[in-house]
Design an enzyme around this catalytic site. Structure first.
Site, PDB file in Angstrom:
ATOM      1  N   ASN A   1       0.830  -1.211   0.000  1.00 38.17           N
ATOM      2  CA  ASN A   1       0.000   0.000   0.000  1.00 38.17           C
ATOM      3  C   ASN A   1       0.862   1.257   0.000  1.00 38.17           C
ATOM      4  OD1 ASN A   1      -2.358  -1.490   0.090  1.00 38.17           O
ATOM      5  ND2 ASN A   1      -2.769  -1.110   2.252  1.00 38.17           N
TER       6      ASN A   1
ATOM      7  N   ARG B   1      -9.719  -4.571 -14.717  1.00 38.81           N
ATOM      8  CA  ARG B   1      -8.612  -5.421 -14.261  1.00 38.81           C
ATOM      9  C   ARG B   1      -9.079  -6.868 -14.344  1.00 38.81           C
ATOM     10  NH1 ARG B   1      -5.021  -1.878 -11.537  1.00 38.81           N
ATOM     11  NH2 ARG B   1      -6.064  -0.130 -10.486  1.00 38.81           N
TER      12      ARG B   1
ATOM     13  N   ARG C   1      -4.171   1.603 -13.376  1.00 38.62           N
ATOM     14  CA  ARG C   1      -2.816   1.792 -12.862  1.00 38.62           C
ATOM     15  C   ARG C   1      -2.153   0.492 -12.434  1.00 38.62           C
ATOM     16  NH1 ARG C   1      -3.528   5.792  -9.093  1.00 38.62           N
ATOM     17  NH2 ARG C   1      -3.176   7.408 -10.643  1.00 38.62           N
TER      18      ARG C   1
ATOM     19  N   HIS D   1     -14.496   2.822 -15.780  1.00 37.85           N
ATOM     20  CA  HIS D   1     -14.429   2.100 -14.514  1.00 37.85           C
ATOM     21  C   HIS D   1     -15.724   1.340 -14.230  1.00 37.85           C
ATOM     22  CE1 HIS D   1     -13.846   1.871  -9.990  1.00 37.85           C
ATOM     23  NE2 HIS D   1     -12.687   1.435 -10.444  1.00 37.85           N
TER      24      HIS D   1
ATOM     25  N   TYR E   1     -11.877 -10.066  -2.322  1.00 34.80           N
ATOM     26  CA  TYR E   1     -12.596  -8.811  -2.131  1.00 34.80           C
ATOM     27  C   TYR E   1     -14.079  -9.097  -1.903  1.00 34.80           C
ATOM     28  CZ  TYR E   1      -8.625  -6.490  -4.534  1.00 34.80           C
ATOM     29  OH  TYR E   1      -7.385  -6.037  -4.927  1.00 34.80           O
TER      30      TYR E   1
ATOM     31  N   ARG F   1     -14.324   2.160   3.824  1.00 34.95           N
ATOM     32  CA  ARG F   1     -13.130   1.379   4.155  1.00 34.95           C
ATOM     33  C   ARG F   1     -11.887   2.241   4.267  1.00 34.95           C
ATOM     34  NH1 ARG F   1     -11.471  -1.257  -0.648  1.00 34.95           N
ATOM     35  NH2 ARG F   1      -9.821   0.276  -0.796  1.00 34.95           N
TER      36      ARG F   1
ATOM     37  N   HIS G   1     -14.941  -4.009  -0.615  1.00 32.80           N
ATOM     38  CA  HIS G   1     -14.877  -3.346  -1.919  1.00 32.80           C
ATOM     39  C   HIS G   1     -16.250  -3.037  -2.501  1.00 32.80           C
ATOM     40  CE1 HIS G   1     -13.671  -3.005  -6.278  1.00 32.80           C
ATOM     41  NE2 HIS G   1     -12.667  -2.356  -5.708  1.00 32.80           N
TER      42      HIS G   1
END
Length: 698
Positions: free
Chosen positions: A54, A384, A414, A444, A477, A573, A601
């Protein structure tokens, strides 16, 4: 602005919490999981690894951006009251403190692992037979890969890759004048070899001992510099600016532009330098001079980059008591023994709650569409995907069989750019129409549309999700997926793909809210509607489960609703810039954060709406980038039973008193403690066999 009643704990005098400082608080909550002695030991090691990963991304993107602002002479304060220079100073101080805490925890976890027979051992502490085995490993496996790189007048400083571990070596010769500068070289610790090397066990011992690769190289460093005497060998690690700067307007081929930018990323400016504690002053000086780093230098008392701990659980066998019991995701009961998913979706909508319910249902949906002769078209967004995604194979198969397959691939996801470029090329070769989205906007939204020819006419089947189409992360997730054949949602889905792939006037959305065009306005409208209901004495309640809340306009709308009497419960979160519990501003707002075994998530939004409850799934957080700079969507859940299921999920989170932390008005988080029976929301979710039960009033 309203007077602030609560103490700030050195926070800037503002009604808002700074985004980047809020992120550091989130990573501290991750670190707290590594410190939790009730957690299985190897899981604690994983959380130590996550803290490092992170922080790497945070430094290479967020802190890099702040340094760019400082370099450009930008001195304007943000809406939370910080200048870039002031914020950078605050971040480096907090981050350094966090890293010190992380390594204290590492030493504690290492001691506990040693008691269990799992040891990280220095080469010098091995016995003779173990040393011999490690010597053979070094000469046969490691030595051929190493490249010592001298730095002197004739050999300039070589490229140092971002976030790779290196050894800085200070050398001398016996004939040298002691007053002369020493020789200097660097050696990269190979990233394609195992960082942890398991050593053969000692006689009559069941202990597992590991030597770190850099420790093995350090012991054999003399073999790389014959004729010289190593005076000091210390590790270092550089973090570079990894944010892509794309000229999308001027790019003839976006894919090629991103590939060029990825190559430039190797030379990004230095953001952070980590050095091993006790590093030789000459070596540190050379590194500082080369990388032009005067600040954000972290002296590490332990191994650099603890992300290697993520692999520890996988390489050890027979230590199940130190891990969580594996979860077996259930296949959705509605689809068990169903041969044709489409026939079932004609009859009812179906909700999936990952990882408790299997992502295989999503894969099966795409695979059946690929092989179904009645399916005419498949349209899908991919942000992703996993390394070996079965979805890619299915989409390629569908295109090869003559179906119209359109895939919106987000090349700018990213750190997944290279993988997505590879998938895009593979899909194009199979005959899929691959679209890279709209200039300046990341795609997204997570949505799939299947168009099927049926006896009564064309029918649209849609899957909308809160998470990526990634079968790997779907096991780690928490995310929500909705299958539906509702005609209004199907119509909006078609319009969304038409806007992304072609020239199409903005659609008058009947179900969706779509960013960047109208999602924010629709959310504001619903928040204001709750305020109106509150003023009329009707039920007025907002619950939003999100990853981040940082958009100032959104926060201001929530403040206004709170002042009107709306009860607002936020389950956030990560980043939260809203300051709850401030008298006259936000006393009706509570914010909790849950950090636990799975990464929270899912994005769910609830409005009491005067008693006529509404529930939405969303791909978007309440951040400026999601609301203004990305293609996102919110989708209503029309089925009454499924709405109740989602409300039950929200209830579980709100009632968590084991892993929930509550945000205080001074920007600090404290664990939720009450006299209610212990509820750990993720573990309770594992026990629930069906989400189709009536919920209690909130």
């Amino acid at each position: 602005m309203a007077e602030m009643a609560a103490p700030r704990d050195k926070e800037a005098s503002s009604n808002y919490i700074n985004r980047d400082l809020s992120w550091l608080e989130f990573n501290l909550r991750v670190l707290e999981e590594a410190q939790d002695t009730e957690m299985p030991l190897l899981e604690r090691a994983k959380f130590l690894s996550i803290v490092s990963s992170n922080l790497d991304e945070y430094m290479s993107v967020r802190v890099a951006g702040i340094k760019d602002q400082i370099k450009a002479g930008y001195i304007k304060k943000d809406f939370t009251g910080y200048t870039p220079a002031g914020l950078f100073k605050r971040i480096t101080k907090r981050a350094s403190k966090m890293v010190n805490e992380q390594y204290k925890s590492y030493r504690d976890v290492s001691r506990q692992l040693a008691k269990e027979g799992i040891l990280f051992t220095d080469y010098e502490d091995l016995n003779m037979s173990q040393r011999k085995a490690m010597d053979i490993y070094f000469h046969e496996i490691v030595f051929p890969v190493l490249t010592p790189m001298a730095v002197d007048q004739s050999r300039p400083f070589p490229l140092v890759h971002t976030q790779a571990v290196y050894l800085a070596v200070v050398l001398s010769k016996e004939t040298d004048d002691p007053e002369e500068e020493p020789y200097f070289a660097i050696v990269q610790v190979p990233s394609n070899l195992a960082r942890m090397i398991e050593v053969p066990a000692r006689s009559n011992s069941k202990k597992h001992e590991f030597v770190l690769l850099e420790n093995l190289i350090e012991h054999h460093i003399q073999t790389l510099f014959s004729g010289y005497t190593p005076q000091a060998v210390h590790g270092f690690r550089l973090t570079r600016n990894a944010d892509l700067t794309l000229n999308e307007e001027g790019a003839e081929d976006l894919l090629e532009e991103i590939e060029k930018e990825l190559r430039r990323r190797r030379w990004g400016t230095a953001v952070r330098l980590e050095v091993q504690k006790g590093i030789h002053p000459y070596a540190l000086g050379r590194l500082q001079e080369e990388f032009e780093v005067a600040e954000n230098i972290m002296e590490i008392d332990g191994p650099l980059d603890l992300s290697f701990l993520m692999r520890l659980s996988g390489v050890l066998k027979g230590f199940e008591h130190l891990k969580y019991k594996p979860i077996e995701p259930k296949y959705p009961v509605e689809l068990l023994e169903v041969e044709e998913i489409f026939e079932k979706l004609k009859q009812q909508d179906i909700l999936l709650y990952h990882p408790y319910e299997s992502f295989d249902a999503v894969t099966d949906f795409i695979v059946q569409a690929a092989y179904d002769a009645d399916v005419l078209a498949i349209k899908m967004t991919l942000y992703r995907v996993s390394g070996n995604s079965p979805l890619i194979q299915a989409l390629a198969r569908a295109a090869e069989s003559g179906k119209q397959v359109t895939v919106v691939v987000e090349l700018k996801a990213r750190f997944d750019e290279e993988r997505n470029i590879a998938w895009a090329r593979k899909l194009e070769q199979a005959g899929c129409h691959v679209v890279y989205g709209l200039v300046g906007l990341k795609t997204h939204a997570k949505i799939t549309l299947v168009v099927r020819q049926e006896p009564e006419g064309l029918r649209r089947y849609v899957h909308v999700g809160t998470g990526n189409y990634n079968d790997s992360t779907a096991k780690l997730y928490t995310d929500i997926g909705l299958f539906t054949s509702h005609p209004i949602i199907g119509e909006d889905a078609s319009a969304l793909f038409n806007e992304v792939t072609g020239y199409s006037a903005p659609h008058n959305w009947k179900a969706f809210g779509v960013a960047p065009t109208d999602m924010k306005d629709k959310l504001f409208e619903k928040i204001r509607r709750e305020a109106k209901h509150a003023s009329e004495g009707k039920p007025a309640h907002i619950i939003a489960k999100l990853n981040s809340v940082s958009n100032q306009e959104m926060i201001d709308e929530l403040y206004e609703a709170s002042k009107a009497g709306v009860k607002i419960d936020l389950i956030v979160r990560g980043i939260c810039c809203l300051r709850p519990g401030v008298e006259g501003l936000s006393e009706n707002i509570t914010v909790i954060s849950i950090v636990d075994r799975f990464l929270e998530h899912s994005r769910i939004i609830y409005f009491a709406n005067g008693g006529d409850e509404e529930v939405y799934l969303s791909s978007a957080d309440w951040m400026t980038r999601n609301l203004m700079k990305r293609i996102e969507l919110i989708c209503p859940v029309f089925d009454k039973d499924l709405r109740k299921s989602l409300i039950r999920i929200l209830e579980l989170s709100l009632n968590d008193n084991v892993k929930a932390r509550k945000l205080q008005s001074n920007s600090m988080y404290t664990r939720v403690v009450n006299d209610s029976p212990r509820i750990r929301s993720q573990f309770e979710a594992m026990k629930i066999k069906s989400w189709k039960k009536t919920h209690r009033p909130l």
